[in-house]
Scaffold this active site. Structure first.
Site, mmCIF file in Angstrom:
data_model
loop_
_atom_site.group_PDB
_atom_site.id
_atom_site.type_symbol
_atom_site.label_atom_id
_atom_site.label_comp_id
_atom_site.label_asym_id
_atom_site.label_seq_id
_atom_site.Cartn_x
_atom_site.Cartn_y
_atom_site.Cartn_z
ATOM 1 N N ASP A 77 0.731 -1.197 0.224
ATOM 2 C CA ASP A 77 -0.392 -0.094 0.423
ATOM 3 C C ASP A 77 0.576 1.222 0.096
ATOM 4 O OD1 ASP A 77 -2.148 1.261 0.329
ATOM 5 O OD2 ASP A 77 -2.522 1.428 2.188
ATOM 6 N N GLY A 78 0.547 2.098 -0.877
ATOM 7 C CA GLY A 78 0.747 3.865 -0.522
ATOM 8 C C GLY A 78 1.922 4.206 -1.776
ATOM 9 N N ARG A 86 0.461 8.121 -2.609
ATOM 10 C CA ARG A 86 0.835 8.998 -2.112
ATOM 11 C C ARG A 86 2.446 8.996 -2.088
ATOM 12 N NH1 ARG A 86 -1.271 5.976 3.492
ATOM 13 N NH2 ARG A 86 -1.493 4.224 2.050
ATOM 14 N N TRP A 87 2.794 8.238 -2.954
ATOM 15 C CA TRP A 87 4.003 8.271 -3.495
ATOM 16 C C TRP A 87 4.578 8.914 -4.675
ATOM 17 C CZ3 TRP A 87 7.696 7.551 -7.187
ATOM 18 C CH2 TRP A 87 8.322 6.848 -6.608
ATOM 19 N N ARG A 110 -1.024 8.797 -9.674
ATOM 20 C CA ARG A 110 -1.082 7.577 -9.464
ATOM 21 C C ARG A 110 -0.086 6.929 -9.776
ATOM 22 N NH1 ARG A 110 -4.254 7.025 -4.841
ATOM 23 N NH2 ARG A 110 -4.887 5.033 -5.368
ATOM 24 N N HIS A 144 2.118 3.049 -8.760
ATOM 25 C CA HIS A 144 2.224 2.164 -9.440
ATOM 26 C C HIS A 144 3.459 1.121 -10.109
ATOM 27 C CE1 HIS A 144 -1.727 2.605 -7.749
ATOM 28 N NE2 HIS A 144 -2.144 2.769 -8.350
ATOM 29 N N LEU A 173 10.439 -20.917 -3.960
ATOM 30 C CA LEU A 173 9.715 -20.015 -3.356
ATOM 31 C C LEU A 173 8.409 -19.511 -4.355
ATOM 32 C CD1 LEU A 173 8.703 -17.931 -1.771
ATOM 33 C CD2 LEU A 173 9.185 -16.060 -3.426
ATOM 34 N N SER A 215 -7.883 -4.642 4.960
ATOM 35 C CA SER A 215 -8.439 -4.343 3.682
ATOM 36 C C SER A 215 -9.347 -5.409 2.869
ATOM 37 C CB SER A 215 -8.229 -3.300 2.438
ATOM 38 O OG SER A 215 -7.136 -2.249 3.141
HETATM 39 C C1 IPE Z 1 -5.930 -2.649 -0.620
HETATM 40 O O1 IPE Z 1 -4.927 -1.156 -0.336
HETATM 41 C C2 IPE Z 1 -5.088 -3.790 -1.642
HETATM 42 C C3 IPE Z 1 -4.377 -3.478 -1.962
HETATM 43 C C4 IPE Z 1 -3.347 -3.800 -1.578
HETATM 44 C C5 IPE Z 1 -4.478 -4.329 -3.047
HETATM 45 P P1 IPE Z 1 -6.286 -0.239 -0.848
HETATM 46 O O2 IPE Z 1 -5.634 1.011 -0.645
HETATM 47 O O3 IPE Z 1 -7.513 -0.342 -2.053
HETATM 48 O O4 IPE Z 1 -7.397 -0.297 0.643
HETATM 49 P P2 IPE Z 1 -7.774 0.982 1.537
HETATM 50 O O5 IPE Z 1 -9.020 1.539 0.655
HETATM 51 O O6 IPE Z 1 -6.493 1.534 2.082
HETATM 52 O O7 IPE Z 1 -8.422 0.423 2.634
HETATM 53 C C1 IPE Z 2 -1.273 0.483 -3.431
HETATM 54 O O1 IPE Z 2 -1.160 1.762 -3.503
HETATM 55 C C2 IPE Z 2 -1.478 -0.672 -4.669
HETATM 56 C C3 IPE Z 2 -3.563 -0.836 -5.449
HETATM 57 C C4 IPE Z 2 -4.328 -0.742 -4.049
HETATM 58 C C5 IPE Z 2 -3.465 -1.636 -6.626
HETATM 59 P P1 IPE Z 2 -2.523 2.361 -3.319
HETATM 60 O O2 IPE Z 2 -2.788 2.966 -5.069
HETATM 61 O O3 IPE Z 2 -3.527 1.753 -2.940
HETATM 62 O O4 IPE Z 2 -1.598 4.039 -2.711
HETATM 63 P P2 IPE Z 2 -2.680 4.660 -1.400
HETATM 64 O O5 IPE Z 2 -2.984 4.179 -0.800
HETATM 65 O O6 IPE Z 2 -3.259 5.635 -2.661
HETATM 66 O O7 IPE Z 2 -1.080 5.811 -1.704
HETATM 67 MG MG MG Z 3 -4.526 2.088 -0.885
#
Ligand code: IPE
Ligand code: IPE
Ligand code: MG
Length: 255
Positions: free
Chosen positions: A33-34, A37-38, A46, A50, A144, A209
Site C-alpha cells: 500500500d501507498g 501517496r508516494w 498515482r 504503481h 519460492l 482491507s
Molecule cells: C489494499 O489497499 C489493496 C491492495 C493493496 C491491493 P487499498 O489502498 O485498496 O486499501 P484501503 O482502501 O486503504 O483500505
Molecule cells: C496500493 O497503493 C496499490 C493498489 C491498491 C493497487 P494505493 O494505490 O492504494 O496507494 P495509496 O494508498 O492511495 O497511497
Molecule cells: Mg491504498
C-alpha cells in the site's frame, strides 16, 4: 572509548542488514500500500507510484527466495479496487501484464513458481492470457511460490468456499456433519498453501482491507510507515527479524 550501550546502537553494516534471521516464516503475505501517496508526494499521477512499486515487488521476491521463505502472497489488486477511476484501473492492468511479460523469464531462472488467487476471470482477457502463460511457464519451479492476489476479496472467497461446500453436499460427496475448519480451508482459493505466518502492510495503515480474512487468524502483523515503492530488501529482512522475535502462542500460554 564509547560506552558499550553506544557501541551496540551503532548502525549495522549494510551486509548485516540484509542477512535474514535463522528462523524464517514459511509464508509471508504483503498488503502493498501507498503507491498513490508516494506519487502525489512527488507531484506525479498515482500511476507513477504503481510503476515504481514493481521494483519493490522484485526486491521482495528476491529477498524471500534468498531467506528461504516458501510462499509469498502479494495483494496486488482487490475486488474493491475496481471502483477506482477507469484510467487508474486500466493503467494497473497494463502494468500487471507488463510485469508478467518482463519478469517471467527471471522468475523461471530463480526457480520461482507463480500462482494467482481471486476472481481471475474479472481481469481483461489479455491479462488472463499473460497470467496463464506465466503460471504454466513456472509450473515446474520448486523454489519460492509467489501468489498474486488479483481481483481478490476475502469475503467473496469465503462465500465462494461456502458455495463449493454446498455443491459437494448436494452431490453427496460429503455430509454437513463433517464440516470443520480444516475441511473449509480446502474449499478456499488458498487450499494448496499454508496460512500466512507474517502479514506485512506498508504505508502505516492498520487494517486488513478484506485480505485473507480466514487465513490470517494467527498471522503476526508487521506494519511499517514506509510507502510501498520505498520498501526494499532491507525492509523485508527487518520485518523477518522482527518476526523471529515474536512468541506465537495460538491461545496457549507459551513456553
Ligand atoms: C489494499 O489497499 C489493496 C491492495 C493493496 C491491493 P487499498 O489502498 O485498496 O486499501 P484501503 O482502501 O486503504 O483500505
Ligand atoms: C496500493 O497503493 C496499490 C493498489 C491498491 C493497487 P494505493 O494505490 O492504494 O496507494 P495509496 O494508498 O492511495 O497511497
Ligand atoms: Mg491504498
Amino acid at each position: 572509548m564509547k560506552p558499550p550501550s553506544e557501541e551496540a546502537a551503532a548502525p549495522a553494516p549494510a551486509s548485516a542488514a540484509l542477512t535474514p534471521p535463522a528462523s524464517v516464516p514459511r509464508h509471508v503475505a504483503i498488503i502493498m500500500d501507498g503507491n498513490g501517496r508516494w506519487a502525489r508526494g512527488r507531484g506525479q499521477e498515482r500511476l507513477f507510484g504503481h510503476e515504481h512499486g514493481a521494483s519493490s515487488v522484485r526486491a521482495c521476491i528476491e529477498g524471500c527466495a534468498e531467506a528461504g521463505v516458501e510462499f509469498l502472497t502479494l495483494y496486488a489488486f482487490s475486488q474493491e479496487n475496481w471502483s477506482r477511476p477507469k484510467l487508474e484501473v486500466a493503467g494497473l492492468m497494463v502494468l500487471l501484464e507488463k510485469f508478467l511479460r518482463d519478469n517471467t523469464p527471471e522468475l523461471k531462472e530463480k526457480n520461482v513458481r507463480l500462482q494467482a488467487i481471486g476472481r481471475l476471470t474479472d481481469l481483461p482477457a489479455s491479462c488472463q492470457r499473460e497470467l496463464n502463460h506465466s503460471i504454466e511457464a513456472t509450473a515446474g519451479c520448486t523454489g519460492l511460490t509467489l501468489i498474486l492476489a488479483l481481483s481478490y476479496s476475502g469475503r467473496t472467497e469465503v462465500i465462494d468456499g461456502i458455495k463449493s461446500l454446498l455443491r459437494e453436499i448436494e452431490q453427496g460427496h460429503i455430509d454437513k456433519a463433517m464440516i470443520n475448519p480444516e475441511m473449509f480451508s480446502k474449499h478456499l482459493y488458498t487450499r494448496y498453501y499454508p496460512d500466512p505466518d507474517l502479514l506485512i502492510r506498508t504505508s502505516g495503515e492498520f487494517r486488513l482491507s478484506n485480505f485473507l480474512l480466514w487465513q490470517v487468524s494467527y498471522a503476526e502483523f508487521y506494519v511499517t510507515k514506509k510507502l510501498w515503492p520505498d520498501f526494499g530488501k532491507a525492509d523485508l529482512v527487518e520485518a523477518l527479524h522482527e518476526y523471529a522475535q515474536r512468541q506465537r502462542r495460538y491461545g496457549g500460554v507459551g513456553e
